[in-house]
Structures are given as C-alpha cells and as structure tokens.
Design a protein around this motif. Structure first.
Motif, mmCIF file in Angstrom:
data_model
loop_
_atom_site.group_PDB
_atom_site.id
_atom_site.type_symbol
_atom_site.label_atom_id
_atom_site.label_comp_id
_atom_site.label_asym_id
_atom_site.label_seq_id
_atom_site.Cartn_x
_atom_site.Cartn_y
_atom_site.Cartn_z
ATOM 1 N N MET A 1 -2.373 -4.302 6.157
ATOM 2 C CA MET A 1 -1.561 -3.943 7.301
ATOM 3 C C MET A 1 -0.596 -2.832 6.883
ATOM 4 O O MET A 1 0.093 -2.944 5.883
ATOM 5 C CB MET A 1 -0.801 -5.188 7.779
ATOM 6 N N SER A 2 -0.569 -1.789 7.673
ATOM 7 C CA SER A 2 0.316 -0.669 7.355
ATOM 8 C C SER A 2 1.771 -1.041 7.646
ATOM 9 O O SER A 2 2.052 -2.019 8.328
ATOM 10 C CB SER A 2 -0.072 0.556 8.200
ATOM 11 N N ALA A 3 2.673 -0.229 7.142
ATOM 12 C CA ALA A 3 4.097 -0.479 7.353
ATOM 13 C C ALA A 3 4.445 -0.420 8.842
ATOM 14 O O ALA A 3 5.241 -1.222 9.332
ATOM 15 C CB ALA A 3 4.928 0.525 6.571
ATOM 16 N N ALA A 4 3.824 0.508 9.557
ATOM 17 C CA ALA A 4 4.085 0.637 10.999
ATOM 18 C C ALA A 4 3.578 -0.593 11.752
ATOM 19 O O ALA A 4 4.254 -1.098 12.661
ATOM 20 C CB ALA A 4 3.435 1.895 11.542
ATOM 21 N N GLU A 5 2.408 -1.076 11.354
ATOM 22 C CA GLU A 5 1.858 -2.278 12.003
ATOM 23 C C GLU A 5 2.728 -3.495 11.699
ATOM 24 O O GLU A 5 2.960 -4.328 12.580
ATOM 25 C CB GLU A 5 0.424 -2.529 11.530
ATOM 26 N N ALA A 6 3.197 -3.600 10.474
ATOM 27 C CA ALA A 6 4.071 -4.713 10.096
ATOM 28 C C ALA A 6 5.381 -4.660 10.874
ATOM 29 O O ALA A 6 5.884 -5.689 11.336
ATOM 30 C CB ALA A 6 4.343 -4.692 8.595
ATOM 31 N N ALA A 7 5.929 -3.463 11.034
ATOM 32 C CA ALA A 7 7.169 -3.305 11.793
ATOM 33 C C ALA A 7 6.953 -3.689 13.248
ATOM 34 O O ALA A 7 7.784 -4.397 13.844
ATOM 35 C CB ALA A 7 7.676 -1.870 11.696
ATOM 36 N N HIS A 69 10.033 -20.412 9.563
ATOM 37 C CA HIS A 69 8.871 -20.040 8.763
ATOM 38 C C HIS A 69 8.224 -18.784 9.338
ATOM 39 O O HIS A 69 7.882 -17.855 8.600
ATOM 40 C CB HIS A 69 7.883 -21.205 8.710
ATOM 41 N N ALA A 70 8.070 -18.737 10.661
ATOM 42 C CA ALA A 70 7.492 -17.560 11.310
ATOM 43 C C ALA A 70 8.372 -16.331 11.092
ATOM 44 O O ALA A 70 7.870 -15.236 10.803
ATOM 45 C CB ALA A 70 7.299 -17.823 12.802
ATOM 46 N N LEU A 71 9.684 -16.493 11.206
ATOM 47 C CA LEU A 71 10.620 -15.392 10.978
ATOM 48 C C LEU A 71 10.488 -14.865 9.549
ATOM 49 O O LEU A 71 10.430 -13.651 9.318
ATOM 50 C CB LEU A 71 12.051 -15.874 11.237
ATOM 51 N N PHE A 72 10.390 -15.768 8.609
ATOM 52 C CA PHE A 72 10.263 -15.386 7.203
ATOM 53 C C PHE A 72 8.954 -14.639 6.960
ATOM 54 O O PHE A 72 8.944 -13.569 6.344
ATOM 55 C CB PHE A 72 10.344 -16.646 6.323
ATOM 56 N N GLU A 73 7.857 -15.183 7.463
ATOM 57 C CA GLU A 73 6.534 -14.595 7.231
ATOM 58 C C GLU A 73 6.347 -13.253 7.956
ATOM 59 O O GLU A 73 5.782 -12.321 7.401
ATOM 60 C CB GLU A 73 5.434 -15.562 7.686
ATOM 61 N N LYS A 74 6.830 -13.173 9.195
ATOM 62 C CA LYS A 74 6.553 -11.995 10.016
ATOM 63 C C LYS A 74 7.612 -10.907 9.948
ATOM 64 O O LYS A 74 7.322 -9.745 10.219
ATOM 65 C CB LYS A 74 6.361 -12.422 11.478
ATOM 66 N N VAL A 75 8.827 -11.283 9.591
ATOM 67 C CA VAL A 75 9.922 -10.307 9.604
ATOM 68 C C VAL A 75 10.454 -10.013 8.195
ATOM 69 O O VAL A 75 10.576 -8.848 7.809
ATOM 70 C CB VAL A 75 11.072 -10.780 10.527
ATOM 71 N N ILE A 76 10.738 -11.038 7.436
ATOM 72 C CA ILE A 76 11.395 -10.846 6.138
ATOM 73 C C ILE A 76 10.421 -10.438 5.037
ATOM 74 O O ILE A 76 10.681 -9.482 4.293
ATOM 75 C CB ILE A 76 12.189 -12.109 5.741
ATOM 76 N N LEU A 77 9.312 -11.141 4.896
ATOM 77 C CA LEU A 77 8.388 -10.807 3.796
ATOM 78 C C LEU A 77 7.857 -9.370 3.831
ATOM 79 O O LEU A 77 7.742 -8.753 2.776
ATOM 80 C CB LEU A 77 7.234 -11.812 3.738
ATOM 81 N N PRO A 78 7.559 -8.808 5.012
ATOM 82 C CA PRO A 78 7.091 -7.415 4.994
ATOM 83 C C PRO A 78 8.124 -6.405 4.473
ATOM 84 O O PRO A 78 7.766 -5.315 4.052
ATOM 85 C CB PRO A 78 6.748 -7.135 6.461
ATOM 86 N N ILE A 79 9.394 -6.767 4.478
ATOM 87 C CA ILE A 79 10.437 -5.851 3.991
ATOM 88 C C ILE A 79 11.129 -6.407 2.744
ATOM 89 O O ILE A 79 12.212 -5.940 2.380
ATOM 90 C CB ILE A 79 11.484 -5.548 5.087
ATOM 91 N N ASP A 80 10.519 -7.380 2.085
ATOM 92 C CA ASP A 80 11.201 -8.067 0.984
ATOM 93 C C ASP A 80 11.620 -7.149 -0.164
ATOM 94 O O ASP A 80 12.563 -7.448 -0.877
ATOM 95 C CB ASP A 80 10.385 -9.257 0.476
ATOM 96 N N LYS A 81 10.967 -6.012 -0.323
ATOM 97 C CA LYS A 81 11.354 -5.085 -1.398
ATOM 98 C C LYS A 81 12.604 -4.286 -1.039
ATOM 99 O O LYS A 81 13.236 -3.701 -1.905
ATOM 100 C CB LYS A 81 10.213 -4.117 -1.692
ATOM 101 N N LYS A 82 12.945 -4.281 0.248
ATOM 102 C CA LYS A 82 14.062 -3.463 0.714
ATOM 103 C C LYS A 82 15.369 -4.230 0.784
ATOM 104 O O LYS A 82 16.402 -3.642 1.103
ATOM 105 C CB LYS A 82 13.740 -2.910 2.109
#
Length: 174
Positions: A1-7, A69-82
């Motif tokens: 999944m690209s960064a844009a798709e994750a966002a 759990h959904a918030l963590f998986e869908k929102v936080i994990l995709p940006i965890d490096k930031k």
C-alpha cells in the motif's frame, strides 16, 4: 500500500468513526484535521489522550472490532516512523490493554501480539520505548493470568514472566 493510499485509508477510517460515533465526532474530526495537516506530534498526543480514556472513548467499529485496535492499525501504524517512539509504545500499550477490558474483546493473544509487534522494531524504538514495552508486556501477562481465574501464585506468576522474558529475548536476537 502506498503512502497516499494509507493516508486515504486512515482519513476514511477516522471519518467513518466520526459518523458512527456522533458523541465522539469532534475528537475524531480533530484527528482527521491533524492527520491532513501532517502534524504528527499533535496527532500522537491527541491519540494518546484519546486512548487513555477507555471508559468514555472505547467503542466498536462498524466491522465489530475494538475501535482502539482499528485506530492503531489503520491510523498510527502507517505513520509509526514519523512519531515519537515512546509515545508509540504508550499508545500500543493502551490499545493492548483495551483488548482485555471490554467484554466483547477479551483477547489476550491479540493484546500480547500488539506489544510483541512493537518490540520487533526494537532498533528504531530506542532503549526507553523498548524497556517500557517490555515492562507493559510483562504486566499484560500477569493481568491475563489474574483475570483467567487461575490462582495468582508465585509459581504461576514466575511462569508468566518467564514466558514474557522468552518472547523479549527472542525479539532481541532477531
């Protein structure tokens, strides 16, 4: 999944939760605004505040899963490096323990896997976040043991902590 798709997926999730939970709409919209503006620190702090009050903010998603759990998986994990890694560990801990608190969930395996998955990123976490996560993983093991109805004896507690120690040691050798 690209960064844009994750966002897009993250924003879609937050907006759907805002619609699904009108009493929390303002908080979810705040998270949407912070995400869209890429204000990662503010998003992290707002998320941390949000997940630290399960008695008022923990709900079920349209899919029937724990909203944290959904918030963590869908929102936080995709940006965890930031985001700040100690705050990532703190959010993961709140999410993990929320899986034990609410009757529809009570999933000790999923709760444990959240913290173990965070520990897999040990090199990026840094010592403080790794130590915090290890400690919370140990506490989680004891909490699951205590809630299982099994007598909380020295022997059972030591066994639970040894299991946690094995998981932590295994993660360090990877």
């Amino acid at each position: 999944m690209s960064a844009a798709e994750a966002a897009n997926a993250a924003i879609d999730h937050l907006e759907s939760m805002s619609t699904l939970q009108p009493d929390l709409s303002e908080q979810y919209q705040n998270l949407v605004n912070l995400y869209q503006k890429k204000l990662w620190h503010q998003l992290t702090m707002s998320t941390l505040e949000f997940v630290s009050t399960p008695s008022t903010t923990l709900r079920t998603t349209a899919e029937g899963i724990n909203s944290y759990h959904a918030l963590f998986e869908k929102v936080i994990l995709p940006i965890d490096k930031k985001i700040n890694q100690l705050n990532l560990a703190r959010i993961a801990s709140f999410v993990s323990f929320s899986l034990l608190d609410d009757p529809p969930y009570k999933d000790g395996v999923a709760a444990r896997s959240i913290l173990e998955n965070v520990l897999e990123k040990r090199d990026r976490l840094g010592p403080a976040a790794a130590l915090y996560t290890e400690a919370r993983l140990g506490l989680l093991g004891l909490t699951v043991l205590a809630r299982s109805g099994e007598a909380l004896t020295t022997e059972s507690s030591v066994k639970a902590l040894e299991s946690t120690k094995e998981a932590i040691t295994k993660g360090r050798s990877v």
